[in-house]
Design a protein around this motif. Structure first.
Motif, PDB file in Angstrom:
ATOM      1  N   THR A 312       0.791   0.403 -10.405  1.00 53.11           N
ATOM      2  CA  THR A 312       1.130  -0.651  -9.441  1.00 53.11           C
ATOM      3  C   THR A 312       1.182  -0.069  -8.027  1.00 53.11           C
ATOM      4  N   ALA A 313       1.810   1.100  -7.896  1.00 57.73           N
ATOM      5  CA  ALA A 313       1.910   1.747  -6.577  1.00 57.73           C
ATOM      6  C   ALA A 313       0.523   2.068  -6.043  1.00 57.73           C
ATOM      7  N   ALA A 314      -0.379   2.505  -6.936  1.00 58.90           N
ATOM      8  CA  ALA A 314      -1.736   2.846  -6.507  1.00 58.90           C
ATOM      9  C   ALA A 314      -2.492   1.592  -6.043  1.00 58.90           C
ATOM     10  N   VAL A 315      -2.370   0.512  -6.803  1.00 61.80           N
ATOM     11  CA  VAL A 315      -3.077  -0.726  -6.426  1.00 61.80           C
ATOM     12  C   VAL A 315      -2.526  -1.245  -5.091  1.00 61.80           C
ATOM     13  N   LEU A 329      -9.061  -6.893  -3.527  1.00 63.40           N
ATOM     14  CA  LEU A 329      -7.666  -6.506  -3.270  1.00 63.40           C
ATOM     15  C   LEU A 329      -7.182  -7.054  -1.923  1.00 63.40           C
ATOM     16  N   GLU A 330      -8.019  -6.902  -0.890  1.00 63.12           N
ATOM     17  CA  GLU A 330      -7.659  -7.441   0.424  1.00 63.12           C
ATOM     18  C   GLU A 330      -7.666  -8.975   0.375  1.00 63.12           C
ATOM     19  N   HIS A 331      -8.563  -9.529  -0.414  1.00 61.98           N
ATOM     20  CA  HIS A 331      -8.694 -10.984  -0.515  1.00 61.98           C
ATOM     21  C   HIS A 331      -7.441 -11.615  -1.126  1.00 61.98           C
ATOM     22  N   GLN A 335       1.566  -9.377  -3.398  1.00 65.64           N
ATOM     23  CA  GLN A 335       2.813  -8.654  -3.144  1.00 65.64           C
ATOM     24  C   GLN A 335       3.030  -7.656  -4.277  1.00 65.64           C
ATOM     25  N   ASP A 336       3.874  -6.634  -4.039  1.00 65.06           N
ATOM     26  CA  ASP A 336       4.102  -5.616  -5.068  1.00 65.06           C
ATOM     27  C   ASP A 336       4.564  -6.214  -6.394  1.00 65.06           C
ATOM     28  N   ARG A 340       2.656  -5.889  -9.946  1.00 61.73           N
ATOM     29  CA  ARG A 340       3.301  -5.379 -11.163  1.00 61.73           C
ATOM     30  C   ARG A 340       3.061  -6.334 -12.338  1.00 61.73           C
ATOM     31  N   ASP A 341       3.203  -7.633 -12.081  1.00 68.09           N
ATOM     32  CA  ASP A 341       2.977  -8.628 -13.147  1.00 68.09           C
ATOM     33  C   ASP A 341       1.540  -8.536 -13.664  1.00 68.09           C
ATOM     34  N   ARG A 342       0.579  -8.436 -12.727  1.00 64.50           N
ATOM     35  CA  ARG A 342      -0.813  -8.390 -13.154  1.00 64.50           C
ATOM     36  C   ARG A 342      -1.108  -7.111 -13.945  1.00 64.50           C
TER      37      ARG A 342
END
Ligand SMILES: [Zn+2]
Length: 352
Positions: A312-315, A329-331, A335-336, A340-342
């Motif tokens: 999650t931190a990396a994404v 990712l930019e699109h 939120q963090d 995490r959920d994804r």
């Protein structure tokens, strides 16, 4: 009169076969590659002696240099040696590090470079970029593409299988990268190059659905050709756009946050699958995950030894690794907590 076609730079020779290193002399006898015979050969620390003994019978006048590592310093030092010796061409023989170091050294010395790949771990074999260690991290440097490209399948068969397999992950990333490029074209008006996309995507499509893997010459030939085509697509695009999107941003973020987690191609493969999960493109996701599994490549964070929190931190960091590149990712701008959920949904779907 209007311009009837665009001209593309391309290597003057490309060969994928067994025994290529031993016959280097014949290639270099080609007058388009070298005329006066002042040839330098750069080899890595691992297989340098073996390569030197193989090329000695056909290239006895070539000066052999050892490349200590894949750093900018090693490349600058080799570049200085090449300039001093007034060589006409330098041949880089080895894996990604040796080839990238030689590419950059050749560009510093202002001479052409021939790439002889002994591994298939990423698409740098024929790309116009060199990825080198720089100030504690990795930097990507623009360089001319190689003058000729050879892949020696005898060496590839002897290389660590996990490294050869990882090339599959790097090629699959083209699918996701082109999708990101298309998205940026629609959302941001970024110019897109259809020819570069077709080369990058065709390279990846060639690997999908194959029943064989790295044990087979037929598969290795397709993988080598796909990696070379990926490199060419970047030359056509004038950037890494067709082969590097959100998939590679995730890879760079993992490298920054958790150095040594895994290699380029494996991380690119995981990043590709996760980007397709975010796009909710079930059909492509199934194909990509199936292909990664077929070649025993990692799919989930756990497969590369990362927890869901770490991934999650990396994404979350990923977009910052490549400012200005618009991807899924930019699109989505998650939120963090949403990331995490994804990630947890992804692990639930594909964890074993
Ligand atoms: Zn890559």
């Amino acid at each position: 009169m209007p311009l009837l076609a665009r001209m593309l730079p391309a290597p003057i020779q490309m060969e994928v076969r067994r025994g290529a290193v031993a016959e280097l002399g014949a290639l270099l006898a080609d007058s388009r590659v070298a005329t006066s015979g002042r040839v330098a050969v750069a080899v890595g620390p691992g297989q340098g002696d073996h390569i030197e003994s193989l090329i000695a019978p056909t290239l006895d006048e070539a000066q052999v240099f050892r490349v200590s590592d894949g750093s900018v310093e090693a490349a600058v030092s080799l570049g200085a040696d090449l300039r001093k010796g007034a060589y006409e061409v330098v041949v880089g023989v080895g894996g990604g590090k040796t080839i990238d170091t030689t590419k950059y050294a050749a560009s510093l010395a202002g001479i052409p470079m021939v790439a002889v790949a002994t591994n298939l771990s990423h698409d740098g074999i024929c790309s116009p970029t060199a990825s080198l260690l720089y100030e504690g991290g990795k930097g990507t440097f623009g360089v001319p593409m190689p003058l000729a490209v050879l892949v020696d399948l005898d060496f590839v068969h002897k290389a660590p299988q996990s490294l050869v397999r990882s090339g599959v992950g790097d090629v699959l990333a083209n699918l996701s990268a082109c999708e990101d490029w298309q998205l940026s074209h629609v959302e941001r008006g970024e110019p897109i190059d259809g020819l570069a996309c077709s080369m990058a995507r065709t390279a990846a499509e060639a690997l999908l659905g194959r029943a064989d893997s790295v044990e087979s010459d037929a598969f290795l030939t397709v993988l080598a050709e796909s990696l070379i085509l990926s490199g060419m697509s970047m030359v056509v695009a004038g950037s890494s756009r067709p082969a590097s999107g959100g998939d590679h941003e995730i890879m760079h973020a993992v490298d920054q946050l958790f150095p040594g987690t895994s290699n380029h191609g494996e991380l690119a493969g995981v990043g590709t699958a996760f980007c397709y999960f975010l796009r909710e493109d079930e059909a492509r996701l199934k194909q990509v995950v199936g292909c990664l599994r077929q070649h025993q490549l990692p799919v989930t964070p756990g497969d590369i030894g990362l927890s869901s929190e770490q991934f999650t931190a990396a994404v979350s960091l990923a977009p910052a690794t490549r400012p200005g590149r618009y991807t899924i990712l930019e699109h989505l701008r998650l939120q963090d907590s949403e990331i995490r959920d994804r990630v947890e949904d992804y692990v639930r779907a594909f964890g074993r």
